[in-house]
Design a protein around this motif. Structure first.
Motif, mmCIF file in Angstrom:
data_model
loop_
_atom_site.group_PDB
_atom_site.id
_atom_site.type_symbol
_atom_site.label_atom_id
_atom_site.label_comp_id
_atom_site.label_asym_id
_atom_site.label_seq_id
_atom_site.Cartn_x
_atom_site.Cartn_y
_atom_site.Cartn_z
ATOM 1 N N LYS A 21 0.842 -1.210 0.000
ATOM 2 C CA LYS A 21 0.000 0.000 0.000
ATOM 3 C C LYS A 21 0.869 1.249 0.000
ATOM 4 N N PHE A 22 1.978 1.182 0.745
ATOM 5 C CA PHE A 22 2.871 2.332 0.859
ATOM 6 C C PHE A 22 3.495 2.690 -0.490
ATOM 7 N N VAL A 23 4.036 1.685 -1.198
ATOM 8 C CA VAL A 23 4.700 1.985 -2.471
ATOM 9 C C VAL A 23 3.688 2.374 -3.548
ATOM 10 N N LYS A 24 2.477 1.837 -3.465
ATOM 11 C CA LYS A 24 1.437 2.231 -4.420
ATOM 12 C C LYS A 24 1.077 3.704 -4.254
ATOM 13 N N ALA A 25 1.193 4.203 -3.005
ATOM 14 C CA ALA A 25 0.911 5.617 -2.756
ATOM 15 C C ALA A 25 1.975 6.508 -3.381
ATOM 16 N N ILE A 26 3.178 5.951 -3.572
ATOM 17 C CA ILE A 26 4.266 6.704 -4.193
ATOM 18 C C ILE A 26 4.116 6.693 -5.707
ATOM 19 N N HIS A 27 3.870 5.496 -6.255
ATOM 20 C CA HIS A 27 3.660 5.364 -7.703
ATOM 21 C C HIS A 27 2.866 4.096 -7.946
ATOM 22 N N GLU A 28 1.815 4.199 -8.715
ATOM 23 C CA GLU A 28 0.906 3.080 -8.950
ATOM 24 C C GLU A 28 1.600 1.884 -9.588
ATOM 25 N N GLY A 29 2.677 2.146 -10.324
ATOM 26 C CA GLY A 29 3.360 1.059 -11.020
ATOM 27 C C GLY A 29 4.300 0.240 -10.150
ATOM 28 N N LEU A 30 4.537 0.654 -8.899
ATOM 29 C CA LEU A 30 5.486 -0.031 -8.024
ATOM 30 C C LEU A 30 4.823 -1.156 -7.233
ATOM 31 N N GLU A 31 5.595 -2.219 -7.010
ATOM 32 C CA GLU A 31 5.132 -3.341 -6.192
ATOM 33 C C GLU A 31 6.243 -3.748 -5.231
ATOM 34 N N TYR A 32 5.847 -4.231 -4.047
ATOM 35 C CA TYR A 32 6.810 -4.655 -3.020
ATOM 36 C C TYR A 32 6.868 -6.170 -2.949
ATOM 37 N N GLN A 67 7.050 -0.581 -13.310
ATOM 38 C CA GLN A 67 7.066 0.282 -14.487
ATOM 39 C C GLN A 67 6.578 1.663 -14.068
ATOM 40 N N ILE A 68 7.463 2.674 -14.142
ATOM 41 C CA ILE A 68 7.058 4.006 -13.687
ATOM 42 C C ILE A 68 6.701 4.939 -14.845
ATOM 43 N N THR A 69 7.146 4.597 -16.053
ATOM 44 C CA THR A 69 6.678 5.269 -17.262
ATOM 45 C C THR A 69 6.565 4.197 -18.333
ATOM 46 N N ASP A 71 8.373 3.664 -20.792
ATOM 47 C CA ASP A 71 9.681 3.126 -21.191
ATOM 48 C C ASP A 71 10.610 2.830 -20.025
ATOM 49 N N THR A 72 10.177 3.081 -18.782
ATOM 50 C CA THR A 72 11.118 3.022 -17.660
ATOM 51 C C THR A 72 10.683 2.046 -16.578
ATOM 52 N N TYR A 73 11.562 1.086 -16.275
ATOM 53 C CA TYR A 73 11.355 0.113 -15.207
ATOM 54 C C TYR A 73 12.379 0.382 -14.114
ATOM 55 N N VAL A 74 11.947 0.349 -12.855
ATOM 56 C CA VAL A 74 12.850 0.651 -11.749
ATOM 57 C C VAL A 74 12.923 -0.519 -10.779
ATOM 58 N N ASP A 75 14.125 -0.765 -10.260
ATOM 59 C CA ASP A 75 14.351 -1.733 -9.188
ATOM 60 C C ASP A 75 14.930 -0.984 -7.996
ATOM 61 N N LEU A 76 14.340 -1.163 -6.816
ATOM 62 C CA LEU A 76 14.884 -0.624 -5.579
ATOM 63 C C LEU A 76 14.968 -1.761 -4.565
ATOM 64 N N ALA A 77 15.965 -1.716 -3.696
ATOM 65 C CA ALA A 77 16.092 -2.771 -2.691
ATOM 66 C C ALA A 77 16.926 -2.294 -1.519
ATOM 67 N N ASN A 78 16.718 -2.942 -0.392
ATOM 68 C CA ASN A 78 17.580 -2.750 0.757
ATOM 69 C C ASN A 78 18.767 -3.694 0.584
ATOM 70 N N VAL A 79 19.976 -3.145 0.541
ATOM 71 C CA VAL A 79 21.166 -3.973 0.360
ATOM 72 C C VAL A 79 22.157 -3.735 1.496
ATOM 73 N N CYS A 80 22.913 -4.768 1.808
ATOM 74 C CA CYS A 80 23.957 -4.670 2.832
ATOM 75 C C CYS A 80 25.192 -5.389 2.314
ATOM 76 N N TYR A 221 11.674 10.459 -9.511
ATOM 77 C CA TYR A 221 11.825 11.773 -10.146
ATOM 78 C C TYR A 221 13.134 11.858 -10.928
ATOM 79 N N LEU A 222 14.229 11.386 -10.331
ATOM 80 C CA LEU A 222 15.537 11.464 -10.997
ATOM 81 C C LEU A 222 15.513 10.704 -12.316
ATOM 82 N N THR A 223 14.925 9.515 -12.292
ATOM 83 C CA THR A 223 14.853 8.715 -13.509
ATOM 84 C C THR A 223 14.085 9.438 -14.605
ATOM 85 N N GLU A 224 12.916 9.960 -14.253
ATOM 86 C CA GLU A 224 12.091 10.657 -15.242
ATOM 87 C C GLU A 224 12.800 11.912 -15.747
#
Length: 235
Positions: A21-32, A67-69, A71-80, A221-224
């Motif tokens: 729900k949180f990531v959908k509030a940021i952008h509808e195309g995002l999934e966790y 998919q945020i646009t 033509d644009t797909y984004v991957d985000l993750a917590n990494v250590c 935003y940076l990607t777009e």
């Protein structure tokens, strides 16, 4: 053991529900997805060359993708990133090289230019140090160093709007690094572990929510912004 397993499963279900729900509030195309495609994210992280310090292995979880646009797909993750060394008494000592949010997005078109943006006085290779670019923005340059072999390309990426956004993040102390390499935009922020049980126990903790919201929103935003800037750029 069964009780512990049940609690873990229940926590995972709550985490998935809250964060989707949180990531959908940021952008509808995002999934966790808590674990998602970990091997793919690890490969992308290593290929980014953001890390100038050697590390032995990478932990990856809390993956956000979509998919945020058109033509644009984004991957985000917590990494250590963990460095493991053998001590004199034949034991292993672990050290965190980096922990926080990592993201990767493909630029529109085939761009050959490379650029790296880091907070001031961060470690870089000797080769990168020779590529330092001076920009006509004193406020921005008090916070960040820019390394790029092509000054024109650096100016094309760092538009006034992008520099202003980075400056605002810098005021809040975010340790952000950005690299564009072989048409991919990589970012990472040293935020420590994200979306851990302490976050879920305070699911309405406005400070945590707002921090994550600002960070992920900036990546989108940076990607777009970069893609828009590069639409007419010929490398």
């Amino acid at each position: 053991i069964e009780v512990e397993s049940t609690l873990r499963n229940e926590t995972a279900e709550v985490k998935n529900e809250v964060l989707n729900k949180f990531v959908k509030a940021i952008h509808e195309g995002l999934e966790y997805n808590e674990f998602g495609a970990r091997e793919r994210i690890e490969y992308i992280y290593r290929n980014s060359r953001l890390e100038t310090i050697c590390f032995d292995y990478l932990k990856v979880d809390d993956i956000i993708s979509g998919q945020i646009t058109e033509d644009t797909y984004v991957d985000l993750a917590n990494v250590c990133a963990i460095d493991e060394r053998r001590t004199l008494n034949d034991k292993y000592k672990k050290r965190k090289v980096f922990e926080g949010l990592f993201s990767a997005t493909k630029c529109t078109g085939d761009i050959k230019g490379n650029i790296k943006i880091k907070r001031q006085n961060k470690s870089v290779t000797a080769y990168e140090r020779e590529q330092k670019v001076e920009l006509d923005n004193q406020t921005f340059e008090k916070m960040y160093d820019v390394y790029c072999i092509d000054e024109t390309f650096a100016y094309r990426i760092l538009t006034p709007d992008v520099m202003e956004s980075l400056t605002e993040l810098g005021k809040y102390g975010f340790d952000i690094e950005i690299s564009i390499k072989d048409s991919v935009i990589y970012t990472r922020m040293a935020l420590g572990p994200m979306f851990e049980p302490s976050f879920l126990n305070k699911a309405l903790d406005r400070d945590s929510l707002y921090t994550y919201y600002c960070v992920i929103k900036f990546v989108v935003y940076l990607t777009e912004s970069v893609n828009k800037s590069l639409e007419t750029f010929v490398s």
